[in-house]
Motif scaffolding. Structure first.
Motif, PDB file in Angstrom:
ATOM      1  N   LEU A 116      -9.717  -9.480  -0.667  1.00 55.90           N
ATOM      2  CA  LEU A 116     -10.558  -9.605   0.521  1.00 55.90           C
ATOM      3  C   LEU A 116      -9.758  -9.345   1.793  1.00 55.90           C
ATOM      4  O   LEU A 116     -10.214  -8.637   2.691  1.00 55.90           O
ATOM      5  CB  LEU A 116     -11.213 -10.987   0.560  1.00 55.90           C
ATOM      6  N   SER A 117      -8.561  -9.907   1.868  1.00 61.64           N
ATOM      7  CA  SER A 117      -7.757  -9.714   3.076  1.00 61.64           C
ATOM      8  C   SER A 117      -7.311  -8.262   3.216  1.00 61.64           C
ATOM      9  O   SER A 117      -7.194  -7.737   4.327  1.00 61.64           O
ATOM     10  CB  SER A 117      -6.533 -10.638   3.059  1.00 61.64           C
ATOM     11  N   THR A 118      -7.088  -7.589   2.096  1.00 62.40           N
ATOM     12  CA  THR A 118      -6.646  -6.199   2.132  1.00 62.40           C
ATOM     13  C   THR A 118      -7.709  -5.297   2.755  1.00 62.40           C
ATOM     14  O   THR A 118      -7.407  -4.428   3.573  1.00 62.40           O
ATOM     15  CB  THR A 118      -6.283  -5.718   0.718  1.00 62.40           C
ATOM     16  N   GLY A 119      -8.964  -5.494   2.368  1.00 71.27           N
ATOM     17  CA  GLY A 119     -10.042  -4.700   2.949  1.00 71.27           C
ATOM     18  C   GLY A 119     -10.154  -4.904   4.448  1.00 71.27           C
ATOM     19  O   GLY A 119     -10.327  -3.943   5.212  1.00 71.27           O
ATOM     20  N   TYR A 120     -10.032  -6.152   4.884  1.00 75.16           N
ATOM     21  CA  TYR A 120     -10.093  -6.451   6.323  1.00 75.16           C
ATOM     22  C   TYR A 120      -8.908  -5.822   7.047  1.00 75.16           C
ATOM     23  O   TYR A 120      -9.067  -5.223   8.125  1.00 75.16           O
ATOM     24  CB  TYR A 120     -10.109  -7.968   6.525  1.00 75.16           C
ATOM     25  N   ALA A 121      -7.721  -5.923   6.444  1.00 78.11           N
ATOM     26  CA  ALA A 121      -6.521  -5.368   7.071  1.00 78.11           C
ATOM     27  C   ALA A 121      -6.620  -3.854   7.210  1.00 78.11           C
ATOM     28  O   ALA A 121      -6.176  -3.282   8.215  1.00 78.11           O
ATOM     29  CB  ALA A 121      -5.281  -5.750   6.267  1.00 78.11           C
ATOM     30  N   LEU A 122      -7.192  -3.186   6.219  1.00 72.58           N
ATOM     31  CA  LEU A 122      -7.360  -1.738   6.327  1.00 72.58           C
ATOM     32  C   LEU A 122      -8.210  -1.371   7.547  1.00 72.58           C
ATOM     33  O   LEU A 122      -7.901  -0.421   8.278  1.00 72.58           O
ATOM     34  CB  LEU A 122      -7.997  -1.188   5.052  1.00 72.58           C
ATOM     35  N   ASP A 123      -9.253  -2.126   7.784  1.00 76.13           N
ATOM     36  CA  ASP A 123     -10.121  -1.859   8.929  1.00 76.13           C
ATOM     37  C   ASP A 123      -9.400  -2.085  10.255  1.00 76.13           C
ATOM     38  O   ASP A 123      -9.609  -1.343  11.222  1.00 76.13           O
ATOM     39  CB  ASP A 123     -11.367  -2.752   8.883  1.00 76.13           C
TER      40      ASP A 123
END
Length: 222
Positions: free
Chosen positions: A203-210
């Motif tokens: 979940l944090s990875t997807g947010y960080a990509l954005d």
């Protein structure tokens, strides 16, 4: 660059049915204590402390919850998001990067095999070879203030841990690094973005990509 250990009494008070400790020190006594509270999914055999990737974590957790197909879908979607980000930013390919932090113990930089490095390598970056040459089994290497020049790379990404970002940005030795002087430095001052980049869960990875990828692109344009 310490990591907080769990408060076992508080965990026990929650009366959990399952404990997920898949990204941790892997210490046997820690695992045994948690297992005494409830069934525990810990670091897999042969896994290194704090280096279990978001993909491995998702596979372990999905299996434990009986949601293997859902886990595979989440992994596929996240991998596709990485591919899209890399394709949108070909300028990242082959660029050197230093990913580091400053904590109460001083400056440090992360090495290959850690979540932060896996993240940037998927985008096409390669780790600062000076830092990587110092790698041990730990997830980071210390860098003394007098050797801050070793952080120099095409892009430098730093995070404050337990202290204000200004301790990095106002440090004259940090400001003297060529990449910093050229504006190719990011120091996270947003705790949410910094935590997302560091946590390395699906979940944090997807947010960080954005949030983080646009910062990388802007810094490299300067």
């Amino acid at each position: 660059m310490g990591t907080l250990e769990p408060e076992f009494e508080k965990i026990a008070a929650l009366k959990p049915d399952l404990i997920l400790d898949v990204k941790s020190s892997g210490d046997q006594s820690r695992y045994d204590t948690l297992k005494g509270i409830a069934p525990t999914i810990g670091v897999p055999q042969g896994g290194d402390a704090y280096k279990v990737s978001w993909k491995q974590q998702t596979e372990l957790i999905a299996a434990a919850l009986g949601k293997v197909d859902e886990g595979r879908k989440l992994i596929a979607d996240t991998e596709d998001k990485f591919r899209q980000a890399a394709a949108q930013h070909p300028e990242f390919a082959g660029k050197t990067i230093t990913v580091g932090a400053k904590s109460g113990q001083g400056y440090g930089a992360y090495v290959h095999g850690t979540g932060r490095l896996n993240f940037v390598e998927r985008l096409g970056f390669r780790n600062n070879p000076t830092i990587q040459a110092k790698a041990t089994k730990d997830f980071s290497v210390p860098v003394s203030r007098e050797n801050l020049g070793q952080l120099n790379a095409d892009l430098i990404v730093m995070a404050p841990i337990g202290r204000p970002a200004q301790e990095i940005t106002d440090d004259p030795l940090y400001r003297a690094i060529p990449a910093v002087r050229a504006g190719r430095s990011i120091v996270f001052d947003d705790k949410t973005i910094s935590s997302a980049f560091a946590t390395d869960t699906i979940l944090s990875t997807g947010y960080a990509l954005d949030k983080v990828v646009p910062l990388f692109a802007t810094a490299l344009k300067d």
